[in-house]
Design a protein around this motif. Structure first.
Motif, short mmCIF file in Angstrom:
data_model
loop_
_atom_site.label_atom_id
_atom_site.label_comp_id
_atom_site.label_asym_id
_atom_site.label_seq_id
_atom_site.Cartn_x
_atom_site.Cartn_y
_atom_site.Cartn_z
N SER A 177 58.99 15.30 19.70
CA SER A 177 60.34 15.08 20.23
C SER A 177 61.30 16.06 19.58
O SER A 177 61.20 16.34 18.38
CB SER A 177 60.79 13.65 19.95
OG SER A 177 59.98 12.74 20.66
N VAL A 178 62.22 16.57 20.39
CA VAL A 178 63.17 17.58 19.92
C VAL A 178 64.57 17.17 20.36
O VAL A 178 64.79 16.80 21.51
CB VAL A 178 62.84 18.96 20.53
CG1 VAL A 178 63.86 20.00 20.11
CG2 VAL A 178 61.44 19.40 20.16
N GLU A 179 65.52 17.23 19.43
CA GLU A 179 66.91 16.97 19.78
C GLU A 179 67.56 18.28 20.21
O GLU A 179 67.53 19.28 19.48
CB GLU A 179 67.67 16.37 18.60
CG GLU A 179 69.08 15.97 18.96
CD GLU A 179 69.82 15.28 17.83
OE1 GLU A 179 70.89 14.71 18.10
OE2 GLU A 179 69.35 15.33 16.67
N GLY B 79 72.69 16.78 21.89
CA GLY B 79 72.38 15.47 21.34
C GLY B 79 71.32 14.69 22.10
O GLY B 79 70.89 13.63 21.65
N THR B 80 70.88 15.19 23.24
CA THR B 80 69.82 14.50 23.97
C THR B 80 68.46 14.86 23.38
O THR B 80 68.30 15.89 22.72
CB THR B 80 69.82 14.87 25.48
OG1 THR B 80 69.63 16.28 25.60
CG2 THR B 80 71.12 14.48 26.14
N TRP B 81 67.51 13.97 23.63
CA TRP B 81 66.16 14.18 23.11
C TRP B 81 65.20 14.46 24.26
O TRP B 81 65.32 13.87 25.33
CB TRP B 81 65.69 12.94 22.35
CG TRP B 81 66.36 12.81 21.02
CD1 TRP B 81 67.59 12.27 20.78
CD2 TRP B 81 65.86 13.25 19.77
NE1 TRP B 81 67.88 12.33 19.44
CE2 TRP B 81 66.83 12.93 18.79
CE3 TRP B 81 64.69 13.87 19.36
CZ2 TRP B 81 66.65 13.22 17.45
CZ3 TRP B 81 64.51 14.14 18.01
CH2 TRP B 81 65.49 13.84 17.08
N VAL B 82 64.27 15.38 24.04
CA VAL B 82 63.24 15.68 25.03
C VAL B 82 61.88 15.67 24.32
O VAL B 82 61.80 15.77 23.10
CB VAL B 82 63.45 17.05 25.70
CG1 VAL B 82 64.73 17.08 26.52
CG2 VAL B 82 63.42 18.19 24.69
N ARG B 83 60.85 15.51 25.13
CA ARG B 83 59.50 15.63 24.63
C ARG B 83 59.04 17.05 24.95
O ARG B 83 59.09 17.49 26.10
CB ARG B 83 58.55 14.64 25.33
CG ARG B 83 58.38 13.26 24.71
CD ARG B 83 59.50 12.65 23.95
NE ARG B 83 60.55 12.14 24.83
CZ ARG B 83 61.81 11.99 24.43
NH1 ARG B 83 62.18 12.31 23.22
NH2 ARG B 83 62.72 11.52 25.25
N ARG B 84 58.61 17.76 23.93
CA ARG B 84 58.12 19.13 24.11
C ARG B 84 56.61 19.12 23.87
O ARG B 84 56.14 18.54 22.89
CB ARG B 84 58.80 20.08 23.14
CG ARG B 84 58.39 21.53 23.33
CD ARG B 84 59.21 22.46 22.47
NE ARG B 84 60.61 22.44 22.90
CZ ARG B 84 61.63 22.77 22.11
NH1 ARG B 84 61.42 23.12 20.87
NH2 ARG B 84 62.86 22.72 22.57
N VAL B 85 55.88 19.75 24.77
CA VAL B 85 54.44 19.86 24.65
C VAL B 85 54.07 21.33 24.71
O VAL B 85 54.72 22.12 25.39
CB VAL B 85 53.70 19.05 25.74
CG1 VAL B 85 53.86 17.56 25.51
CG2 VAL B 85 54.19 19.41 27.13
N ARG B 86 53.02 21.68 23.98
CA ARG B 86 52.61 23.08 23.96
C ARG B 86 51.13 23.20 23.68
O ARG B 86 50.52 22.31 23.11
CB ARG B 86 53.41 23.87 22.94
CG ARG B 86 53.21 23.38 21.52
CD ARG B 86 54.10 24.07 20.55
NE ARG B 86 53.45 25.28 20.09
CZ ARG B 86 54.00 26.14 19.27
NH1 ARG B 86 55.20 25.94 18.82
NH2 ARG B 86 53.35 27.20 18.90
N CYS B 87 50.60 24.31 24.09
CA CYS B 87 49.20 24.63 23.86
C CYS B 87 49.17 26.00 23.18
O CYS B 87 49.36 27.01 23.83
CB CYS B 87 48.45 24.65 25.19
SG CYS B 87 46.74 25.08 24.99
N GLU B 88 48.98 26.00 21.85
CA GLU B 88 49.02 27.26 21.11
C GLU B 88 47.93 28.23 21.52
O GLU B 88 48.08 29.43 21.36
CB GLU B 88 48.91 26.98 19.61
CG GLU B 88 50.18 26.44 19.01
CD GLU B 88 50.12 26.36 17.50
OE1 GLU B 88 49.15 26.86 16.90
OE2 GLU B 88 51.06 25.80 16.92
N GLU B 89 46.82 27.72 22.06
CA GLU B 89 45.72 28.58 22.44
C GLU B 89 46.06 29.48 23.64
O GLU B 89 45.39 30.47 23.88
CB GLU B 89 44.49 27.74 22.79
CG GLU B 89 43.95 26.98 21.60
CD GLU B 89 42.89 25.99 22.00
OE1 GLU B 89 41.70 26.33 21.85
OE2 GLU B 89 43.25 24.90 22.47
N LEU B 90 47.11 29.11 24.38
CA LEU B 90 47.51 29.86 25.55
C LEU B 90 49.00 30.23 25.38
O LEU B 90 49.88 29.44 25.67
CB LEU B 90 47.30 29.02 26.81
CG LEU B 90 47.51 29.70 28.16
CD1 LEU B 90 46.63 30.93 28.31
CD2 LEU B 90 47.21 28.71 29.28
#
Length: 87
Positions: free
Chosen positions: A22-24, A28-39
């Motif tokens: 989760s990232v603010e 001030g809003t919060w989001v869910r961040r997803v990532r794939c370091e392999e790509l």
């Protein structure tokens, strides 16, 4: 380990490690961040983790197709998982 894969469906069946947090944002809003370091460049975010994961899958398909079109080999460090459900 590099495996012999023949088409985009093979590459998309290779499981990749996904990170989620989760990232603010500045407002001030919060989001869910997803990532794939392999790509590299495979990152998505949304208020909903489900939406973020869906966007990440779409981004992965886009980046994988671009790599293949450019004659490059997408990440394939693990064996593909056959018969996985498609969305």
């Amino acid at each position: 380990m590099t495996l012999e894969l023949t088409d985009i469906d093979d590459y998309l069946a290779v499981p990749l490690i996904i990170q989620s947090y989760s990232v603010e944002l500045d407002d001030g809003t919060w989001v869910r961040r997803v990532r794939c370091e392999e790509l590299p460049g495979c990152v998505a975010e949304s208020e909903s983790i489900v939406e973020a994961l869906g966007a990440l899958e779409a981004k992965r398909a886009e980046l994988t197709r671009k790599l293949l079109d450019d004659g490059e080999v997408p990440p394939n460090h693990r064996a593909p998982i056959r018969g996985r459900p498609r969305t």
